[in-house]
Scaffold this motif. Sequence first.
Motif, short mmCIF file in Angstrom:
data_model
loop_
_atom_site.label_atom_id
_atom_site.label_comp_id
_atom_site.label_asym_id
_atom_site.label_seq_id
_atom_site.Cartn_x
_atom_site.Cartn_y
_atom_site.Cartn_z
N ASP A 46 27.02 0.28 30.68
CA ASP A 46 27.69 0.50 31.96
C ASP A 46 27.56 -0.69 32.91
O ASP A 46 28.46 -0.94 33.72
CB ASP A 46 27.11 1.75 32.64
CG ASP A 46 27.46 3.03 31.90
OD1 ASP A 46 28.26 2.95 30.95
OD2 ASP A 46 26.94 4.09 32.26
N TYR A 105 39.77 2.44 34.48
CA TYR A 105 38.56 2.03 33.76
C TYR A 105 37.90 0.84 34.46
O TYR A 105 36.71 0.84 34.77
CB TYR A 105 38.92 1.61 32.34
CG TYR A 105 38.61 2.62 31.27
CD1 TYR A 105 37.30 2.98 30.97
CD2 TYR A 105 39.63 3.19 30.52
CE1 TYR A 105 37.03 3.89 29.96
CE2 TYR A 105 39.37 4.10 29.51
CZ TYR A 105 38.06 4.44 29.23
OH TYR A 105 37.79 5.34 28.24
N ASN A 130 34.54 0.99 37.06
CA ASN A 130 33.32 0.33 36.59
C ASN A 130 32.89 -0.78 37.54
O ASN A 130 31.71 -0.89 37.90
CB ASN A 130 33.51 -0.22 35.18
CG ASN A 130 32.28 -0.98 34.70
OD1 ASN A 130 32.16 -2.19 34.86
ND2 ASN A 130 31.34 -0.26 34.09
N LEU A 182 32.87 -0.80 31.13
CA LEU A 182 33.91 -1.81 31.31
C LEU A 182 34.58 -2.03 29.96
O LEU A 182 33.95 -2.56 29.03
CB LEU A 182 33.32 -3.11 31.84
CG LEU A 182 34.32 -4.22 32.19
CD1 LEU A 182 35.26 -3.76 33.30
CD2 LEU A 182 33.59 -5.49 32.61
N SER A 197 31.77 -3.77 27.65
CA SER A 197 30.58 -2.95 27.45
C SER A 197 30.44 -2.54 25.98
O SER A 197 31.44 -2.32 25.28
CB SER A 197 30.66 -1.69 28.32
OG SER A 197 30.65 -2.02 29.69
#
Length: 372
Positions: A265, A320, A324, A339, A343
């Motif tokens: 995250d 998204y 994030n 992300l 990520s």
Amino acid sequence: MSNLGGGFVPAPVAQLPWRIILLVTAIGVFGLLVLYSAAGGSISPWAYPQAVRFVVFLGLAMMMSRLPESVWAMGALPLYGALVLMLVGVELLGAVRGGSQRWLDLGFIRLQPSELMKPVIVLALARFYEILPAGEIRRFGAIWPAALLIGIPAGLVMLQPDLGTALMICASGVTVMFLAGVPLRLFIAGALALAVTIPLAVNFVLHDYQRNRVLTFLNPENDPLGTGYHISQSKIAIGSGGWFGKGFLNGTQSHLDYLPEGHTDFALATMMEEWGLMGGLFLIVAFLLLVRWGINVGLRAQSKFARLASAGLATTIFFYVAINMAMVMGLAPVVGIPLPLVSFGGSALMTVLICVGILMSIDRQNRKVVRW
């Protein structure tokens, strides 16, 4: 056959939107560098499996681009129904990991249906508004079926519990409703109703850890070594990177384990400590180019389904990234949204590349040779 790069290649390959594929690949490779650094300069345990997933899902997206638009239109509602049944199956039989029940263990794969629902809710609503008679769009009949389509999966996901994914499903669905032409007054009424129910939800619906995340967002310095630790360390990592960062492999927050979840995250904080504001701007510009392309696909589309689906899928990618980045910088509560393409983890990677694959499919339908 089409001449591409001085050699003869099959027309289906030549007609792929290679600039977009290269853009997605550039983001993905940059993400692999971040994961390589987060592991202290090692391809394991994160960079190598992520690279394998990226290649597989990008190949899947390219195969999806060969499907006609009608496949997505006709399959939207059946796919939605199948995923709702899977979400019910998760609640009854799902595998528990990290205190959450979000996965179906099928033996050969562990599937997270809630992730697949993010693009499918867009397709389902686009299909609903395509078959809805034009004269009904300003009536209540345009609202309650769509609200039901959104509310059922969002409610099931909240039971897992997964607040971030539930919010993403709602945000993507409401975006399609807005783009379909649902009157603004109904959104205002819905927003007022939501404002009234938020205090009740915080006190009676959210789990304790979710409630703490909201309170921590409002005042992260109140408990810097407890509930506010993630945000505090993330801000330190981002701020210490400055304009150009400390240099590749020279980050301290992640390497010394001060930054929790620096490979998932909070991968953006890991990246910005080493690459600085310039690295962050590269990702922002790259994602904005990807979202702009998706919106342009919708603007060129011929059918209502394609227009709504393209805009909705592009907006899903935007949500998204925006959620994030806001979360990592302390501008939004920590809701567990990674992300995409950066990520570690296959779920967000799969979802975003599915969105890209469907967008490429719709774009191919619009024109034989894709230009960007």
